[in-house]
Structure formats: C-alpha cells, structure tokens
Scaffold this motif. Sequence first.
Motif, PDB file in Angstrom:
ATOM      1  N   GLY A   1       2.798  -9.983  -0.217  1.00 56.91           N
ATOM      2  CA  GLY A   1       2.059  -8.962   0.513  1.00 56.91           C
ATOM      3  C   GLY A   1       0.927  -8.401  -0.320  1.00 56.91           C
ATOM      4  N   LYS A   2       0.494  -7.197   0.046  1.00 58.21           N
ATOM      5  CA  LYS A   2      -0.624  -6.539  -0.643  1.00 58.21           C
ATOM      6  C   LYS A   2      -0.212  -5.165  -1.130  1.00 58.21           C
ATOM      7  CE  LYS A   2      -4.199  -5.091   1.765  1.00 58.21           C
ATOM      8  NZ  LYS A   2      -5.461  -5.141   2.541  1.00 58.21           N
ATOM      9  N   LEU A   3      -0.398  -4.917  -2.416  1.00 53.43           N
ATOM     10  CA  LEU A   3      -0.151  -3.610  -3.025  1.00 53.43           C
ATOM     11  C   LEU A   3      -1.493  -2.981  -3.345  1.00 53.43           C
ATOM     12  CD1 LEU A   3       1.804  -1.511  -4.308  1.00 53.43           C
ATOM     13  CD2 LEU A   3       1.549  -2.804  -6.445  1.00 53.43           C
ATOM     14  N   ARG A   4      -1.713  -1.752  -2.867  1.00 49.04           N
ATOM     15  CA  ARG A   4      -2.990  -1.055  -3.087  1.00 49.04           C
ATOM     16  C   ARG A   4      -2.719   0.255  -3.816  1.00 49.04           C
ATOM     17  NH1 ARG A   4      -6.918  -0.690   1.840  1.00 49.04           N
ATOM     18  NH2 ARG A   4      -7.479  -2.725   0.980  1.00 49.04           N
ATOM     19  N   ILE A   5      -3.522   0.526  -4.846  1.00 51.55           N
ATOM     20  CA  ILE A   5      -3.402   1.749  -5.629  1.00 51.55           C
ATOM     21  C   ILE A   5      -4.784   2.358  -5.774  1.00 51.55           C
ATOM     22  CG2 ILE A   5      -2.655   2.757  -7.819  1.00 51.55           C
ATOM     23  CD1 ILE A   5      -0.882   0.314  -8.220  1.00 51.55           C
ATOM     24  N   GLY A   6      -4.921   3.658  -5.473  1.00 44.59           N
ATOM     25  CA  GLY A   6      -6.202   4.323  -5.651  1.00 44.59           C
ATOM     26  C   GLY A   6      -6.542   5.246  -4.506  1.00 44.59           C
ATOM     27  N   GLU A   7      -7.837   5.540  -4.350  1.00 42.92           N
ATOM     28  CA  GLU A   7      -8.332   6.451  -3.331  1.00 42.92           C
ATOM     29  C   GLU A   7      -8.797   5.652  -2.122  1.00 42.92           C
ATOM     30  OE1 GLU A   7     -11.010   9.534  -4.708  1.00 42.92           O
ATOM     31  OE2 GLU A   7     -10.422   9.105  -6.768  1.00 42.92           O
ATOM     32  N   LYS A   8      -8.027   5.711  -1.057  1.00 43.60           N
ATOM     33  CA  LYS A   8      -8.327   4.953   0.153  1.00 43.60           C
ATOM     34  C   LYS A   8      -7.458   5.503   1.270  1.00 43.60           C
ATOM     35  CE  LYS A   8      -9.983   1.304   2.463  1.00 43.60           C
ATOM     36  NZ  LYS A   8     -11.394   1.196   2.849  1.00 43.60           N
ATOM     37  N   GLU A   9      -7.895   5.348   2.545  1.00 41.12           N
ATOM     38  CA  GLU A   9      -7.046   5.752   3.653  1.00 41.12           C
ATOM     39  C   GLU A   9      -5.804   4.884   3.708  1.00 41.12           C
ATOM     40  OE1 GLU A   9     -10.231   3.071   5.592  1.00 41.12           O
ATOM     41  OE2 GLU A   9     -10.129   4.584   4.007  1.00 41.12           O
ATOM     42  N   GLY A  10      -4.804   5.310   4.505  1.00 42.96           N
ATOM     43  CA  GLY A  10      -3.524   4.627   4.543  1.00 42.96           C
ATOM     44  C   GLY A  10      -3.520   3.369   5.385  1.00 42.96           C
ATOM     45  N   VAL A  11      -2.323   2.790   5.546  1.00 45.42           N
ATOM     46  CA  VAL A  11      -2.173   1.503   6.226  1.00 45.42           C
ATOM     47  C   VAL A  11      -2.502   1.577   7.715  1.00 45.42           C
ATOM     48  CG1 VAL A  11      -0.499   0.583   4.606  1.00 45.42           C
ATOM     49  CG2 VAL A  11       0.292   1.989   6.522  1.00 45.42           C
ATOM     50  N   SER A  12      -2.482   2.765   8.308  1.00 46.72           N
ATOM     51  CA  SER A  12      -2.783   2.863   9.742  1.00 46.72           C
ATOM     52  C   SER A  12      -4.191   2.374  10.049  1.00 46.72           C
ATOM     53  CB  SER A  12      -2.618   4.302  10.222  1.00 46.72           C
ATOM     54  OG  SER A  12      -3.532   5.169   9.565  1.00 46.72           O
ATOM     55  N   ALA A  13      -5.139   2.613   9.134  1.00 48.09           N
ATOM     56  CA  ALA A  13      -6.520   2.175   9.357  1.00 48.09           C
ATOM     57  C   ALA A  13      -6.602   0.656   9.415  1.00 48.09           C
ATOM     58  CB  ALA A  13      -7.418   2.713   8.250  1.00 48.09           C
ATOM     59  N   THR A  14      -5.788  -0.039   8.604  1.00 48.81           N
ATOM     60  CA  THR A  14      -5.785  -1.497   8.611  1.00 48.81           C
ATOM     61  C   THR A  14      -5.096  -2.046   9.846  1.00 48.81           C
ATOM     62  OG1 THR A  14      -5.734  -1.488   6.192  1.00 48.81           O
ATOM     63  CG2 THR A  14      -5.147  -3.539   7.301  1.00 48.81           C
ATOM     64  N   MET A  15      -3.977  -1.451  10.218  1.00 51.27           N
ATOM     65  CA  MET A  15      -3.183  -1.963  11.328  1.00 51.27           C
ATOM     66  C   MET A  15      -3.863  -1.734  12.680  1.00 51.27           C
ATOM     67  SD  MET A  15      -0.479  -3.274   9.918  1.00 51.27           S
ATOM     68  CE  MET A  15       0.404  -3.223   8.362  1.00 51.27           C
TER      69      MET A  15
END
Length: 367
Positions: free
Chosen positions: A121-135
């Motif tokens: 899968g994909k692990l993201r660390i930092g300043e970014k919106e959550g997974v809802s924006a991607t889904m």
Amino acid sequence: MLYGKRPRGAAGAKFLVRLTVVAFSCDAACAWSGAPALGADPITLKLGGKLRHFFFAADQDETAAERLNPTGMFTNAEIYFDGRTILDNGIEVRATIELEAESRNESNADEVYIDFISGLGKLRIGEKEGVSATMIEEPMPEAFLTTEEEAVGDMLRPRTGVTVRDAFTFKRYVEDVLGVSYETPPLLQGVKFGVSYFPALSTDEGFFDRADAQSNAYEVAGRYQGRFRGGTYRVAAAYFNATSRAGRADGNQGWIVHTGVTYGGWDVAGSFARSTPASGIDETAWTLGALYGIGPYKVSANYFSGRRDRLPGAARRESVQRANLQGAYRVGPGISLGVSGFYAEQRDSRGVSWDGLGALGGAKLAF
C-alpha cells in the motif's frame, strides 16, 4: 531548501524539524520493509506548478449600506518540487513540497509530505489532507473548475453560515496539518480502504495541551470502482472524528458518501455530506452534476444545496441553493480556457432571500 538561505528564528526551527521528520520517516519505512534501503538511483527532482487567473462579473442583492462592485478577479499560483526514487527492495519513495507563489498569502509552504509506496500500500507522512480526498476525489464532475477552486461561492457575499467551500471534504476541519495516512493497494477487484490520523488540528508542532486545542482526529474512507460494457461506476464513503476540542468537549464529526457513473464521454456523479461540528450547528449538503467531453471540449452542469441550523436545535434553517453551467476548451497540454455561469439563492435565518447571478471566465496552466 533548494534555493536561497535557510530561514531563521521560528521559521528556521520549523525547517529543521521537518528535515528531522523526513530522516526519521525514511529510516522507519525502510526498517518496516524488512529489506536493505539502498537506492538503485539517486532521487530525481522535478519542478512543476500551476497558474490560474479568473475574471468575473456578478449581480447580487445588497443591503442599504452596501455598494458591492460587480466585477473582480481571482488568482492561484503554486510551485511544486517533486522528488522520486525506487529503492533496491522495490519501495518507491516520493517527496513533495508545494509553495504558494502569491504575495497575498502569509503561508509559504502549502503541502509538504513523503509517500512510501509498495505492494503493501501507500504510507504518507507530512502536511496533507486525509485519505477522504483521495477516495472521493471530486464530489461532482466539473468541466472547468475544481473543488479547490470554489470561485462561485467566492463571488457572492455570504448571507448565511452554510459551508460552501470544502462542503464535501474534511478540509473544513483539518487542512494541511501534520499527520500520517495509509491506503491499501486495490483489493477484491477494485476495493480500497484508507485511514488518516492527525495529533493536532492546528499548524503547531510538537507537544500541546489538549485543554486548549482540538486534537486526535482521524479519517476512515473506502472506495469501490467497477466496470461494465462501455463504462465504469464508483462508490466511496468517508468518516471524520476529532475526539476532543478546547475544554475537553467532543470535537467535530462528519461523513460523506459519493457515487458516480461514466459512459462514453459522459460522467454523472453526486455526493451527500452530513456535518456535526463541535458548535452543535449541524449541516447537510448534497450536489449532483453531469459532464460531457469530446476531444478538447467539455461542458457540465451541476446543482448544490446546503442547509444548517442557525442555532443548536433551531426550528428555522439557513440554506444555499446554487446552479452552475461550465464550458472548457483545452488549448494544448496543460493549458485550458473556460467559462462558468451561475445562479444562487441564499436564505438567512429570518427567511429573507438573497439572489445572485453572474459569469466567470479564465485561463488555467499546469506545468
């Protein structure tokens, strides 16, 4: 920092903290993979960005004390630095820094994050919106504008407290703050899930007192995309919860559902959102839109409806209704011209209606 001097003072401290987080994140992700973290190639760096200018004319109801100008402009400019490499163990590492390129913005960095992508899968660390924006991606199809370009709402003087910008995203609660997200790879022929966690909902870093700030927020989201002869269909849903806010009371909550179908040059989709913020003033909103594209041309129509209580438990509700038509022409790779016309009605808590209509035109460049 690629160009210029390292920032001093508080900005310099924040810069050093980010470098430390990057180094720690790389070590942790490579250790989690269970394989040597040797890069097959050095990290490659790409420069990109966007530049968007809009001009509008609008006519709307005024109060006796107002003299609203009928015309105005919007602009949005950002510079992107994207680094990428693939390690010998197969893990892809991506780093992104997005900088605001407008003098009117106080914040310099918009989004700063690292992605570790593998078969797990994909692990993201930092300043970014959550997974809802991607889904969920876009709540409804639009020919020219996007969810981030809430130009129609920005053209109107708000007469209610109904959320128009980010009505179908959780950016209304948490936008580009430090957090950790994980997305599964595609499962069961098109199913994906994701989760995001944010220790704090502010831009502050390090430790904090939960009695003074919203904290411990999370998102969970899922998406299914399937195919049929000649087209595709999709269903997505997301939930947000902040466990506490200032004073140790319950925090913000909300959920969103989205569905859509594509067939030939058509894309028809809609979304529904329910928000229960810590203030107790609940909101509901829904939108529906259709887009048709052929060659470099696109046209779309969509409708938005939002309502909220003026006060917790109030009998009368504020509302916003809006219809929008858009057209776009792709001049060349990364270059688009477009127009948008709209009509909107806002009804305040007294039952007074405020009408507005107008048109917007502009150019969008992506490089």
